[in-house]
Each structure stands twice: as C-alpha cells, then as structure tokens.
Design a protein around this motif. Structure first.
Motif, PDB file in Angstrom:
ATOM      1  N   LEU A 195       0.829  -1.217   0.000  1.00  0.00           N
ATOM      2  CA  LEU A 195       0.000   0.000   0.000  1.00  0.00           C
ATOM      3  C   LEU A 195       0.860   1.261   0.000  1.00  0.00           C
ATOM      4  CD1 LEU A 195      -2.967  -0.957   2.373  1.00  0.00           C
ATOM      5  CD2 LEU A 195      -2.598  -1.497  -0.041  1.00  0.00           C
ATOM      6  N   VAL A 237      -9.936   0.120  -5.401  1.00  0.00           N
ATOM      7  CA  VAL A 237      -9.931  -0.903  -4.350  1.00  0.00           C
ATOM      8  C   VAL A 237     -10.896  -2.017  -4.704  1.00  0.00           C
ATOM      9  CG1 VAL A 237     -10.209  -1.349  -1.885  1.00  0.00           C
ATOM     10  CG2 VAL A 237      -9.638   0.954  -2.674  1.00  0.00           C
ATOM     11  N   LEU A 260      -6.973   5.831   0.725  1.00  0.00           N
ATOM     12  CA  LEU A 260      -6.268   5.114   1.796  1.00  0.00           C
ATOM     13  C   LEU A 260      -6.534   5.753   3.163  1.00  0.00           C
ATOM     14  CD1 LEU A 260      -2.942   4.149   0.035  1.00  0.00           C
ATOM     15  CD2 LEU A 260      -4.791   2.638   0.746  1.00  0.00           C
ATOM     16  N   ILE A 283      -8.782   0.824   5.222  1.00  0.00           N
ATOM     17  CA  ILE A 283      -7.753  -0.209   5.398  1.00  0.00           C
ATOM     18  C   ILE A 283      -8.250  -1.259   6.403  1.00  0.00           C
ATOM     19  CG2 ILE A 283      -5.399  -0.651   6.252  1.00  0.00           C
ATOM     20  CD1 ILE A 283      -4.656   2.143   5.081  1.00  0.00           C
ATOM     21  N   ARG A 284      -8.909  -0.796   7.456  1.00  0.00           N
ATOM     22  CA  ARG A 284      -9.430  -1.748   8.445  1.00  0.00           C
ATOM     23  C   ARG A 284     -10.555  -2.605   7.844  1.00  0.00           C
ATOM     24  NH1 ARG A 284     -11.728   1.483  12.171  1.00  0.00           N
ATOM     25  NH2 ARG A 284     -13.600   1.141  10.957  1.00  0.00           N
ATOM     26  N   PHE A 295      -8.918  -4.687   4.514  1.00  0.00           N
ATOM     27  CA  PHE A 295      -7.773  -5.584   4.733  1.00  0.00           C
ATOM     28  C   PHE A 295      -7.756  -6.215   6.131  1.00  0.00           C
ATOM     29  CE2 PHE A 295      -6.503  -2.729   1.343  1.00  0.00           C
ATOM     30  CZ  PHE A 295      -5.973  -3.609   0.419  1.00  0.00           C
ATOM     31  N   ALA A 314      -4.125   0.497  10.876  1.00  0.00           N
ATOM     32  CA  ALA A 314      -3.010   1.191  10.241  1.00  0.00           C
ATOM     33  C   ALA A 314      -2.827   2.532  10.908  1.00  0.00           C
ATOM     34  CB  ALA A 314      -3.315   1.378   8.758  1.00  0.00           C
ATOM     35  N   ILE A 364       2.594   4.305   5.685  1.00  0.00           N
ATOM     36  CA  ILE A 364       1.573   3.600   6.461  1.00  0.00           C
ATOM     37  C   ILE A 364       2.240   2.453   7.201  1.00  0.00           C
ATOM     38  CG2 ILE A 364      -0.741   2.602   6.398  1.00  0.00           C
ATOM     39  CD1 ILE A 364      -0.945   3.407   3.484  1.00  0.00           C
ATOM     40  N   PHE A 398       1.312  -0.975   9.686  1.00  0.00           N
ATOM     41  CA  PHE A 398       0.157  -1.861   9.901  1.00  0.00           C
ATOM     42  C   PHE A 398       0.337  -2.704  11.155  1.00  0.00           C
ATOM     43  CE2 PHE A 398       1.025  -1.264   5.424  1.00  0.00           C
ATOM     44  CZ  PHE A 398      -0.167  -0.736   4.986  1.00  0.00           C
TER      45      PHE A 398
END
Ligand SMILES: Nc1ncnc2c1ncn2[C@@H]1O[C@H](COP(=O)(O)OP(=O)(O)OP(=O)(O)O)[C@@H](O)[C@H]1O
Ligand SMILES: [Mg+2]
Length: 253
Positions: A195, A206, A222, A227-228, A231, A235, A247, A249
């Motif tokens: 990312l 996405v 992003l 992201i949560r 993925f 983050a 970023i 993670f």
C-alpha cells in the motif's frame, strides 16, 4: 477515455467472481489496483486485457468495443504482464522480448533495425542488457519477471497492465520498475499489494469480494477506516522527514 470497463461481470461454472465493475482509466495516468487475495484484481486485469471474455458488460479501448477488435489491434494498443505468466521454456531472453514485436510485424512490415533498437532499449530499461543470450530456464524469478516486463515494453503499448510486477523483485528493482512505469508517457493499471507503493500512483482502485469498492486519489482512498474494513488490519500514518506519509500496519488483536 482510453480504457473503459462498463458493468463488467465474470462467472465461472455459475459462480460469480466479478460483479458490476465500471471503471474509466484516464489517458496517461497510473492507476493502482489494491485488494486482498481473491478480491478479483487479476480477474479484472484479464478482462481489461481481453484474455477473459466478460459474462456481462464490456471493455472499450479508445472508445472502441474490444470485442470487435482483432488480436492484432488489441496487441498494438495494450500489453499485459500476468501474475503467473506463461514461461518461454525453450527461448533465450532476447527471443522472449522479441515476441513483444509480434503485433507490429507482417509480410509487408518484416523485422527491421528499428525492432532491434526497440528490443535493446526494453532490455536496458529493465536492467537485463548483457543477458540476451541466456536461456529462460536459467533465470531467477526476478530476472524472469523483468524479461516479461521488457516483452511488454517492446510491444510499445498505449496501455500497460501489470499484475503484481514487483512480486519477485529486490528492492532496487522494485523501485526502478515502478519509477519506470510512472515515467512512461503511457497509461498504466497496476495491481499491487504494497500500500505504500500504491500510495505513489495517481489514483487507486480498491477491489473487495469481486467488486470495485472505490476509486480515487491515494489520500481519498487510503483512509484508516478503509484499510481496516477491506484488509482487516489497523493502520497508522507516519510522517517522514521529507513530509511524505508512510503507512504502518498492525493486526487486529
Ligand atoms: N477459473 C477459476 N475458477 C474458479 N475460481 C476462480 C477462477 N479464477 C479465479 N477464481 C477465483 O476468483 C477469485 C478472484 O481471483 P483473482 O485471481 O482475481 O484474485 P486477486 O485479487 O488477483 O488475488 P491475489 O491477490 O491472490 O492475486 C478467487 O477467489 C479465485 O479463487
Ligand atoms: Mg492476483
């Protein structure tokens, strides 16, 4: 629009893998495609490349329906570097890159010094000059990947589709290939898992569960929430000394 997908769907044995994907790719942009394993990135790229036929919807290249174009016309417009590519088992590096010229050759337009120049330049761009005579089966994973990219560059496409092109590459070659793709005056769509690398694209799309969830600039897309949700990790953004963001993670406990 140079490349358009309209309500694309793809089914295999009655199971829907991709649903209702509409996308306009703008001339000259580098569009990053991100999404978890199995979210449909490779399927979408194969549909855009004309390797798979959509079950519904359609793809247009420069305003023309791809379904009505010949393989040769498509080959003169678009090149694709697959995630798991066919191997060139019996070929040398040079032979493999020469295949990129196929769509441009004919009885009236045989191989010329210009084709030699284009092939040499493509090999130089991926840092494979000097390995032209090597057999395919003797190459490392990263070298094979770079030959595939050289083959696509030798095709001199207006649109370059790349499926995880940095997969096998060491960090220096990752950066040089991504830098090269962004510097080329052509349109690129590139599936990426990193990312932080995707953040350097002009726009990001996405994929999630076979749909295109969102398309926009890296800052629009992003977000920590996205992201949560997509993925399944938390983050946070870290500001580097030059002002850019990175970023980091963490898995959700
Ligand atoms: N020919 C097929 N038959 C059955 N299922 C398929 C077929 N092709 C793809 N799929 C399924 O479709 C889904 C999307 O696959 P796809 O390869 O597009 O994902 P991806 O986003 O590229 O994943 P990755 O990040 O692992 O490369 C996966 O669940 C895959 O197993
Ligand atoms: Mg894939």
């Amino acid at each position: 629009m140079i490349l358009t997908a309209e309500k694309l769907g793809w089914k295999v044995r009655g199971i829907s893998i991709l649903q209702n994907v509409s996308l306009d790719v703008e001339e000259g942009e580098t569009l990053g495609l991100i999404g978890p394993n199995g979210s449909g990135k490779s399927t979408l790229l194969k549909l855009l490349a004309g390797i798979l036929t959509p079950s519904s919807g359609h793809v247009s290249l420069q305003g023309q329906a791809m379904a009505r174009m010949s393989r040769r016309q498509v080959g003169q417009t678009l090149a694709f570097v697959e995630q798991q590519s066919d191997t060139f088992e019996r070929l040398t590096v040079r032979d493999a890159v020469e295949l990129g010229r196929t769509a441009w050759l004919s009885a009236l337009r045989p191989w010329s010094a210009e084709d030699d120049r284009i092939v040499r330049e493509a090999l130089r761009q991926v840092d494979m000059s000097g390995m032209e005579k090597r057999s395919w089966h003797t190459l490392s994973g990263g070298e094979k990947q770079r030959v595939h990219i050289a083959r696509a560059l030798a095709q001199q496409p207006k649109i370059l589709l790349l499926d995880e092109p940095t997969n096998h590459l060491d960090i220096q070659h990752q950066l040089s290939i991504l830098g090269l793709v962004k510097a080329l005056p052509i349109t690129s769509v590139i599936a990426l898992h990193d990312l932080n690398q995707a953040m350097t694209c002009d726009r990001i799309g996405v994929m999630s569960k076979g749909t295109l969830l969102a398309v926009g600039t890296p800052t629009e897309i992003l977000t920590l929430d996205l992201i949560r949700d997509v993925f399944g990790v938390t983050a946070r953004f870290i500001r580097d000394t030059d002002g850019s963001h990175l970023i980091r993670f963490q898995s959700i406990q």
